[in-house]
Design a protein around this motif. Sequence first.
Motif, PDB file in Angstrom:
ATOM      1  N   LEU A 125       7.549 -11.360  10.985  1.00 19.94           N
ATOM      2  CA  LEU A 125       7.601  -9.895  11.017  1.00 19.94           C
ATOM      3  C   LEU A 125       8.297  -9.405   9.759  1.00 19.94           C
ATOM      4  N   ASN A 126       7.556  -8.732   8.881  1.00 22.68           N
ATOM      5  CA  ASN A 126       8.104  -8.261   7.611  1.00 22.68           C
ATOM      6  C   ASN A 126       7.920  -6.752   7.515  1.00 22.68           C
ATOM      7  N   LEU A 127       9.051  -6.015   7.598  1.00 26.37           N
ATOM      8  CA  LEU A 127       9.051  -4.557   7.501  1.00 26.37           C
ATOM      9  C   LEU A 127       9.855  -4.094   6.293  1.00 26.37           C
ATOM     10  N   ALA A 128      10.087  -4.977   5.339  1.00 23.43           N
ATOM     11  CA  ALA A 128      10.972  -4.704   4.214  1.00 23.43           C
ATOM     12  C   ALA A 128      10.423  -3.613   3.301  1.00 23.43           C
ATOM     13  N   SER A 129      11.352  -2.960   2.582  1.00 20.68           N
ATOM     14  CA  SER A 129      11.019  -1.998   1.518  1.00 20.68           C
ATOM     15  C   SER A 129      10.126  -0.876   2.019  1.00 20.68           C
ATOM     16  N   ASN A 130      10.561  -0.244   3.109  1.00 14.70           N
ATOM     17  CA  ASN A 130       9.960   0.993   3.587  1.00 14.70           C
ATOM     18  C   ASN A 130      11.054   2.060   3.624  1.00 14.70           C
ATOM     19  N   ARG A 131      10.887   3.077   4.471  1.00 11.78           N
ATOM     20  CA  ARG A 131      11.928   4.104   4.630  1.00 11.78           C
ATOM     21  C   ARG A 131      12.301   4.219   6.106  1.00 11.78           C
ATOM     22  N   LEU A 132      12.283   3.067   6.786  1.00 15.40           N
ATOM     23  CA  LEU A 132      12.621   3.036   8.205  1.00 15.40           C
ATOM     24  C   LEU A 132      14.064   3.477   8.401  1.00 15.40           C
ATOM     25  N   SER A 133      14.323   4.237   9.445  1.00 16.94           N
ATOM     26  CA  SER A 133      15.652   4.810   9.653  1.00 16.94           C
ATOM     27  C   SER A 133      16.050   4.701  11.112  1.00 16.94           C
ATOM     28  N   ASN A 164       0.869  -1.166   0.000  1.00 18.06           N
ATOM     29  CA  ASN A 164       0.000   0.000   0.000  1.00 18.06           C
ATOM     30  C   ASN A 164       0.915   1.227   0.000  1.00 18.06           C
ATOM     31  N   SER A 165       0.418   2.342   0.498  1.00 17.55           N
ATOM     32  CA  SER A 165       1.249   3.551   0.591  1.00 17.55           C
ATOM     33  C   SER A 165       1.134   4.157   1.986  1.00 17.55           C
ATOM     34  N   PHE A 166       1.081   3.318   3.002  1.00 15.25           N
ATOM     35  CA  PHE A 166       1.005   3.815   4.367  1.00 15.25           C
ATOM     36  C   PHE A 166       2.256   4.637   4.688  1.00 15.25           C
ATOM     37  N   SER A 167       2.057   5.729   5.417  1.00 11.89           N
ATOM     38  CA  SER A 167       3.161   6.641   5.712  1.00 11.89           C
ATOM     39  C   SER A 167       3.265   6.855   7.216  1.00 11.89           C
ATOM     40  N   GLY A 168       4.209   7.738   7.604  1.00 13.63           N
ATOM     41  CA  GLY A 168       4.415   8.011   9.016  1.00 13.63           C
ATOM     42  C   GLY A 168       5.192   6.906   9.696  1.00 13.63           C
ATOM     43  N   LYS A 169       5.145   6.878  11.001  1.00 15.99           N
ATOM     44  CA  LYS A 169       5.894   5.874  11.745  1.00 15.99           C
ATOM     45  C   LYS A 169       4.973   4.748  12.206  1.00 15.99           C
ATOM     46  N   ILE A 170       5.572   3.624  12.536  1.00 13.46           N
ATOM     47  CA  ILE A 170       4.804   2.498  13.070  1.00 13.46           C
ATOM     48  C   ILE A 170       4.405   2.851  14.501  1.00 13.46           C
ATOM     49  N   PRO A 171       3.112   2.888  14.806  1.00 19.68           N
ATOM     50  CA  PRO A 171       2.681   3.314  16.143  1.00 19.68           C
ATOM     51  C   PRO A 171       3.249   2.423  17.252  1.00 19.68           C
ATOM     52  N   GLU A 172       3.561   3.046  18.374  1.00 18.79           N
ATOM     53  CA  GLU A 172       4.036   2.290  19.531  1.00 18.79           C
ATOM     54  C   GLU A 172       2.997   1.261  19.979  1.00 18.79           C
ATOM     55  N   GLN A 173       1.714   1.544  19.700  1.00 19.87           N
ATOM     56  CA  GLN A 173       0.647   0.638  20.113  1.00 19.87           C
ATOM     57  C   GLN A 173       0.781  -0.735  19.479  1.00 19.87           C
ATOM     58  N   PHE A 174       1.413  -0.814  18.288  1.00 16.36           N
ATOM     59  CA  PHE A 174       1.622  -2.101  17.639  1.00 16.36           C
ATOM     60  C   PHE A 174       2.481  -3.018  18.512  1.00 16.36           C
ATOM     61  N   GLY A 175       3.338  -2.424  19.325  1.00 23.84           N
ATOM     62  CA  GLY A 175       4.186  -3.208  20.218  1.00 23.84           C
ATOM     63  C   GLY A 175       3.464  -3.724  21.443  1.00 23.84           C
ATOM     64  N   LYS A 176       2.155  -3.462  21.535  1.00 25.15           N
ATOM     65  CA  LYS A 176       1.361  -3.953  22.660  1.00 25.15           C
ATOM     66  C   LYS A 176       0.321  -4.975  22.218  1.00 25.15           C
ATOM     67  N   HIS A 192       5.508   3.255   2.810  1.00 28.76           N
ATOM     68  CA  HIS A 192       6.383   4.434   2.940  1.00 28.76           C
ATOM     69  C   HIS A 192       6.579   4.784   4.413  1.00 28.76           C
ATOM     70  N   LEU A 193       6.673   3.780   5.255  1.00 32.00           N
ATOM     71  CA  LEU A 193       6.806   3.989   6.696  1.00 32.00           C
ATOM     72  C   LEU A 193       8.192   4.525   7.038  1.00 32.00           C
ATOM     73  N   ARG A 194       8.262   5.412   8.044  1.00 28.77           N
ATOM     74  CA  ARG A 194       9.512   6.098   8.390  1.00 28.77           C
ATOM     75  C   ARG A 194       9.885   5.878   9.860  1.00 28.77           C
TER      76      ARG A 194
END
Length: 768
Positions: free
Chosen positions: A309-317, A266-278, A291-293
């Motif tokens: 857990l697949n976070l490939a091909s985003n813009r994570l930094s 898709n084209s989701f943007s912004g950061k992965i919310p901390e809530q996902f870790g809960k 396009h996650l950052r």
Amino acid sequence: MGYVKFFAIVFLSWFFCISSTHQLQSYQTQVLLQLRKHLEYPLQLQIWENYNGDLCNVLPTPRLSITCEDDFITELKIMGDKLGKVSEFNGFAVPNQTLSQSFSIDSFVVTLTRLTSLRVISLVSLGIWGPLPEKIHRLSSLELLDMSSNFIFGAIPPQLSRLVKLHTLTLDSNFFNDTAPNWLDSLSNLTILSLKNNQLKGHFPSSLCKITKLTDIALSHNELSGKLPDLSTLTSLHLLDLRENHLDSELPLMPEGLATVLLSKNSFSGKIPEQFGKLNQLQHLDLSFNHLRETPPSALFSLPNISYLNLASNRLSGTLSNHLSCGAELGYVDISSNRLIGALPPCLLSSHDNRVVKFGGNCLSIDTQHQHQESYCNEGNTRRKGKDIGVLVGVIGGTVILLILLAFGLLILYRKNFSQGILEQRSSQKVVQDNSQSGISSELLANARLISQAVKFGAQSAPAYRLFSLEELGDATNNFDQSTFLGEGSIGKLYKGRLENGTYVAIRSLTLFKKYSIQNLKQRLDLLSKLRHPHLVSLLGHCIDGGVQDSTANRVFLIHEYMPNGNFRTHLSAAENCPDKVLKWSDRLAVLIGVAKAVHFLHTGVIPASFSNRLKTNNILLDEHRIAKLSDYGMSIITEESEKLEAKGDGPKSWHMTKLADDVYNFGFVLLESLVGPSVSGKGEAFLLNEMTSFGSQDGRQRIVDPIVLTTSSQESLSIVISITNKCILPESSSRPSFEDVLWNLQYAAQVQATADADQKSDSTSRS
């Protein structure tokens, strides 16, 4: 005289009641025969021809099932062989796929609605085409509607909202091309909504957020766009599948009970919310190709149930914390093609977890051959909107207004080119994947060293692989004494050995029917050694029985990890002799899910893919914690089965499809043996296929299903597995499901069973 009149009235009432019942049966029979005519006499319904008895008594098959209650038809399930998705839909008819031009979906549905007591309708792959008529709402008792893999187009009629009893709506793999329906909240009892593989447009239907009973939402492979709303109100949701749409918002809050989240491409943007870790129930998370950052939350990696857990091909930094911990279930991690810097956390490098980790295409300080320079990641993170403006100020020195206009113009062009570059990169990756060689060709073997390097990311955490000497193996087995002999496997003899450091191993002695050069054999073993997964028996090393480097090899020893709890088949038959070893239904599901994950990895996670993996209950082994691991996989790399097939004239594509279907088919019999136990399955394949019809009724299940399964399973969980088993052993290979579908069904069955077990425990606690 009064008594005479009374009995006369009773008799006449009884007579007319009986007459009307027989008339009703005849009426329903005529409706079924009309439906058969509408569907142009498919082979599945041939049994109805010249059938003199009550059609309710026709024995169910995987392709046809009728259920009746009190002389009313309540369930009608027909599965055809006309696949609903094709490369092109020209007009409303595709040769050899749809029903003829004379077919009328309106007349068909009108006839169908005359069976007013229907609660379950499943009409799959029958070639039905046309817009779905609104008259379908006349089936007011409907609880399940499945019309997948047909050629139905247009809009999903809003009149469906009147089917208030509906709990399952499945319209996958059709051609619905209108706006996604936003009236679904009228279906307050809906638990499963699956509209995958259509052409639905517009926004994600926000009305879904009001249906608190939803457990599954599958809208993948459509054309949905815009914002994904807050889904946290869906407290029962276990599966969310929105892959391959055009959603472009930030990631919203998610329900805490989610087990599977698939949002890739898709084209989701912004950061992965901390809530996902809960999300402590989360098992499978795929956020790749968005396009996650910024830096992903460390808690994602340590979720108690996360396995994929697949976070490939985003813009994570940024830098992953050195103290990042990995969950015990985490078997696959992909953080490749991002902009991460620094060191890889130890838990993603640990060799004892047998975890597959992919991390190429970043700027990490490890394996620099497959990493960018750190400046690449820093540039991508810091120099964006102001980059072109600074260049223009130095070169042009014009007026402020002109400078701003030029800067914005170049910024738009930059974004367009950047997006195009990303798309081209994905397209290139897809082409490489789609055109990867399926067989073990000579060219592939010649490049085995390069391929081994390419998949090195997947073996970072695997146990150390090494060469063994004949002397070392002789010492470990007391010169292959008979006391160490474990038996004859499906390929080669097996021995139990104890290495000098005290580690127990299983040693396979394999006689080669074809003489290989030492170099050729090493290349094949190099490929085999890369097949690493938490549910595969690890290959620890090998020993080639040959002479000098240029000589040929006649025998090879493969050294595997030792599995102390024996094979799955033994545990299925342990009830009489060793009741403490017997596996309950939930335990069997855990074993099946583990093996399905392993086979899915062998099909999709390595190059070249490994098929024909000898799937049998004897080849599923259990470790000391009863974790299932598949053995005897990938042996075609050594035995050259693919080359034998190609020698007969089958091309790589044919080989790929044949072997893929074989694995699914064979796994179907593993599922079947899990259901019925080895004592029944030992009667042969033909007997089992004949007995599959028994699963359609309660009496039949009581007769053939293993008593341990019957007493420890819920009906819903059992039915899900029976259904996917039926599909796996379909005679036409093209009709069988993918291993991904098999895995999802098994995971869903496990979730249903876990809920049932929890409810039962709660009830027993409250009673006590």
